[in-house]
Design a protein around this motif. Structure first.
Motif, PDB file in Angstrom:
ATOM      1  N   LEU A 157       7.425   8.766  -3.152  1.00  0.00           N
ATOM      2  CA  LEU A 157       7.263  10.201  -3.378  1.00  0.00           C
ATOM      3  C   LEU A 157       8.216  10.716  -4.448  1.00  0.00           C
ATOM      4  O   LEU A 157       7.832  11.526  -5.303  1.00  0.00           O
ATOM      5  CB  LEU A 157       7.492  10.963  -2.067  1.00  0.00           C
ATOM      6  N   MET A 158       9.461  10.247  -4.417  1.00  0.00           N
ATOM      7  CA  MET A 158      10.429  10.706  -5.401  1.00  0.00           C
ATOM      8  C   MET A 158      10.087  10.167  -6.788  1.00  0.00           C
ATOM      9  O   MET A 158      10.282  10.851  -7.805  1.00  0.00           O
ATOM     10  CB  MET A 158      11.839  10.296  -4.975  1.00  0.00           C
ATOM     11  N   GLN A 159       9.549   8.968  -6.830  1.00  0.00           N
ATOM     12  CA  GLN A 159       9.111   8.399  -8.107  1.00  0.00           C
ATOM     13  C   GLN A 159       7.940   9.201  -8.659  1.00  0.00           C
ATOM     14  O   GLN A 159       7.899   9.519  -9.858  1.00  0.00           O
ATOM     15  CB  GLN A 159       8.684   6.951  -7.891  1.00  0.00           C
ATOM     16  N   GLU A 160       7.006   9.564  -7.784  1.00  0.00           N
ATOM     17  CA  GLU A 160       5.860  10.349  -8.215  1.00  0.00           C
ATOM     18  C   GLU A 160       6.296  11.730  -8.699  1.00  0.00           C
ATOM     19  O   GLU A 160       5.802  12.242  -9.710  1.00  0.00           O
ATOM     20  CB  GLU A 160       4.873  10.478  -7.050  1.00  0.00           C
TER      21      GLU A 160
ATOM     22  N   ASP B  13      -2.728  11.970  -4.344  1.00  0.00           N
ATOM     23  CA  ASP B  13      -2.869  13.035  -3.351  1.00  0.00           C
ATOM     24  C   ASP B  13      -1.816  12.824  -2.276  1.00  0.00           C
ATOM     25  O   ASP B  13      -1.886  11.872  -1.499  1.00  0.00           O
ATOM     26  CB  ASP B  13      -4.279  12.997  -2.744  1.00  0.00           C
ATOM     27  N   ILE B  14      -0.833  13.715  -2.221  1.00  0.00           N
ATOM     28  CA  ILE B  14       0.294  13.523  -1.309  1.00  0.00           C
ATOM     29  C   ILE B  14      -0.135  13.583   0.152  1.00  0.00           C
ATOM     30  O   ILE B  14       0.382  12.829   0.993  1.00  0.00           O
ATOM     31  CB  ILE B  14       1.410  14.563  -1.594  1.00  0.00           C
ATOM     32  N   ILE B  15      -1.097  14.449   0.482  1.00  0.00           N
ATOM     33  CA  ILE B  15      -1.559  14.548   1.868  1.00  0.00           C
ATOM     34  C   ILE B  15      -2.258  13.264   2.291  1.00  0.00           C
ATOM     35  O   ILE B  15      -1.992  12.704   3.360  1.00  0.00           O
ATOM     36  CB  ILE B  15      -2.501  15.750   2.058  1.00  0.00           C
ATOM     37  N   GLU B  16      -3.146  12.793   1.445  1.00  0.00           N
ATOM     38  CA  GLU B  16      -3.856  11.543   1.745  1.00  0.00           C
ATOM     39  C   GLU B  16      -2.869  10.385   1.855  1.00  0.00           C
ATOM     40  O   GLU B  16      -3.002   9.524   2.737  1.00  0.00           O
ATOM     41  CB  GLU B  16      -4.883  11.271   0.657  1.00  0.00           C
ATOM     42  N   PHE B  17      -1.872  10.369   0.970  1.00  0.00           N
ATOM     43  CA  PHE B  17      -0.865   9.306   1.002  1.00  0.00           C
ATOM     44  C   PHE B  17      -0.097   9.330   2.316  1.00  0.00           C
ATOM     45  O   PHE B  17       0.069   8.290   2.978  1.00  0.00           O
ATOM     46  CB  PHE B  17       0.093   9.476  -0.175  1.00  0.00           C
ATOM     47  N   LEU B  18       0.382  10.502   2.726  1.00  0.00           N
ATOM     48  CA  LEU B  18       1.174  10.594   3.952  1.00  0.00           C
ATOM     49  C   LEU B  18       0.320  10.357   5.188  1.00  0.00           C
ATOM     50  O   LEU B  18       0.806   9.838   6.195  1.00  0.00           O
ATOM     51  CB  LEU B  18       1.864  11.957   4.022  1.00  0.00           C
ATOM     52  N   GLN B  19      -0.950  10.723   5.120  1.00  0.00           N
ATOM     53  CA  GLN B  19      -1.859  10.418   6.225  1.00  0.00           C
ATOM     54  C   GLN B  19      -1.964   8.906   6.411  1.00  0.00           C
ATOM     55  O   GLN B  19      -1.946   8.389   7.536  1.00  0.00           O
ATOM     56  CB  GLN B  19      -3.242  11.003   5.933  1.00  0.00           C
TER      57      GLN B  19
ATOM     58  N   GLU C 192       0.826  -1.211   0.000  1.00  0.00           N
ATOM     59  CA  GLU C 192       0.000   0.000   0.000  1.00  0.00           C
ATOM     60  C   GLU C 192       0.861   1.262   0.000  1.00  0.00           C
ATOM     61  O   GLU C 192       0.594   2.213  -0.743  1.00  0.00           O
ATOM     62  CB  GLU C 192      -0.908  -0.009   1.241  1.00  0.00           C
ATOM     63  N   VAL C 193       1.918   1.254   0.805  1.00  0.00           N
ATOM     64  CA  VAL C 193       2.788   2.436   0.902  1.00  0.00           C
ATOM     65  C   VAL C 193       3.596   2.643  -0.370  1.00  0.00           C
ATOM     66  O   VAL C 193       3.909   3.776  -0.741  1.00  0.00           O
ATOM     67  CB  VAL C 193       3.717   2.311   2.127  1.00  0.00           C
ATOM     68  N   SER C 194       3.916   1.563  -1.049  1.00  0.00           N
ATOM     69  CA  SER C 194       4.739   1.690  -2.257  1.00  0.00           C
ATOM     70  C   SER C 194       3.940   2.059  -3.493  1.00  0.00           C
ATOM     71  O   SER C 194       4.506   2.398  -4.534  1.00  0.00           O
ATOM     72  CB  SER C 194       5.486   0.377  -2.527  1.00  0.00           C
TER      73      SER C 194
ATOM     74  N   ALA D 187       9.455   4.497   6.109  1.00  0.00           N
ATOM     75  CA  ALA D 187       9.898   5.840   5.695  1.00  0.00           C
ATOM     76  C   ALA D 187      10.644   5.777   4.374  1.00  0.00           C
ATOM     77  O   ALA D 187      10.448   6.613   3.487  1.00  0.00           O
ATOM     78  CB  ALA D 187      10.783   6.457   6.779  1.00  0.00           C
ATOM     79  N   ASP D 188      11.511   4.764   4.222  1.00  0.00           N
ATOM     80  CA  ASP D 188      12.269   4.606   2.976  1.00  0.00           C
ATOM     81  C   ASP D 188      11.345   4.306   1.796  1.00  0.00           C
ATOM     82  O   ASP D 188      11.517   4.850   0.705  1.00  0.00           O
ATOM     83  CB  ASP D 188      13.296   3.482   3.119  1.00  0.00           C
ATOM     84  N   THR D 189      10.384   3.421   2.029  1.00  0.00           N
ATOM     85  CA  THR D 189       9.441   3.058   0.957  1.00  0.00           C
ATOM     86  C   THR D 189       8.604   4.258   0.542  1.00  0.00           C
ATOM     87  O   THR D 189       8.390   4.501  -0.660  1.00  0.00           O
ATOM     88  CB  THR D 189       8.519   1.921   1.423  1.00  0.00           C
ATOM     89  N   ALA D 190       8.137   5.024   1.530  1.00  0.00           N
ATOM     90  CA  ALA D 190       7.368   6.232   1.224  1.00  0.00           C
ATOM     91  C   ALA D 190       8.228   7.241   0.470  1.00  0.00           C
ATOM     92  O   ALA D 190       7.758   7.897  -0.468  1.00  0.00           O
ATOM     93  CB  ALA D 190       6.830   6.848   2.512  1.00  0.00           C
ATOM     94  N   THR D 191       9.493   7.360   0.859  1.00  0.00           N
ATOM     95  CA  THR D 191      10.412   8.288   0.185  1.00  0.00           C
ATOM     96  C   THR D 191      10.589   7.915  -1.275  1.00  0.00           C
ATOM     97  O   THR D 191      10.517   8.773  -2.166  1.00  0.00           O
ATOM     98  CB  THR D 191      11.785   8.289   0.889  1.00  0.00           C
TER      99      THR D 191
END
Length: 242
Positions: free
Chosen positions: A163-166, A25-31, A15-17, A156-160
């Protein structure tokens, strides 16, 4: 730490990846990331700060409102575990925040007042590029267990990476759109050069020079002038007269 099944752990990491979705939506994703992190390591709350274009951390998401206010306070006072984790690109572990007043004279008492007795942070970075940090709050004292730290840092690494891929995809889409617009503009410019060449009885190079001069004199972009020549010649009547 709460017992987490391998299946649930795998589900969360998938889900995180998954940032390759339409209308990301970056806010929804980080939430979602903060909620899932709190769930997997049984934290009282989790928050995320990301760096803006100037490298300054800004609050982005938190798993509850109390943490939101504390994260905003951390940004306003420019002190706290997230800022240190972001600067050092290393985890920050504070087993008892009550004895951290010398380190963070404003943040530490505020965290205790909010009901948190230990605070930790992990950096969000990929190789040499740091983009933020994740805060982990607990209502009891003590450090994170090694497996908790592994899970938190891995999330945190997976989310990073996501985000960088997006960001890369969005930059690529923007460049593609810009290239497409430039190519369309170039086609119109060529058409306008031909039209002006016929009207003025000059070479296409000279026609191009006339168009550029008109654009500079009238504060137009070259593509605008070319479009007017083809579609709205009345708007550039001075250029159209032989």
């Amino acid at each position: 730490m709460a017992t987490v099944s391998a299946e649930r752990l795998a589900e969360v990491f998938v889900e995180v990846s998954d940032t390759l979705v339409s209308h990301f939506d970056i806010i929804e994703f980080l939430q979602m990331v903060t909620s899932r992190t709190a769930e997997l390591i049984d934290a009282a709350a989790v928050g995320v700060l990301l760096a803006d274009q100037h490298g300054e951390l800004q609050f982005m998401a938190a798993s509850d409102e109390a943490t939101t206010l504390l994260e905003l306070f951390q940004v306003q006072t420019a002190e706290g575990p997230c800022l240190e984790a972001y600067r050092t690109r290393a985890p920050v572990m504070i087993p008892d925040v009550r004895v951290a007043a010398d380190r963070w004279p404003q943040f530490a008492p505020r965290a205790v007042k909010a009901g948190f007795l230990s605070v930790h942070a992990v950096p969000m970075h990929l190789r040499d590029q740091a983009i933020g940090a994740m805060n982990i709050f607990s209502t009891h004292t003590g450090g994170m267990e090694p497996n908790e730290l592994v899970i938190a840092q891995s999330l945190a690494d997976t989310a990073t990476i996501g985000l960088m891929q997006e960001r890369a995809i969005r930059r690529g889409e923007m460049l593609t759109e810009q290239l497409h617009a430039a190519l369309n503009s170039r086609i119109v410019i060529e058409q306008a050069k031909g039209a002006l060449s016929r009207i003025h009885g000059v070479s296409v190079d000279e026609a191009f020079g006339l168009m550029r001069e008109f654009a500079r004199d009238h504060n137009y972009r070259l593509g605008e002038v070319a479009t007017y020549v083809i579609t709205e010649p009345a708007r550039v009547s001075g250029l159209m007269r032989p």
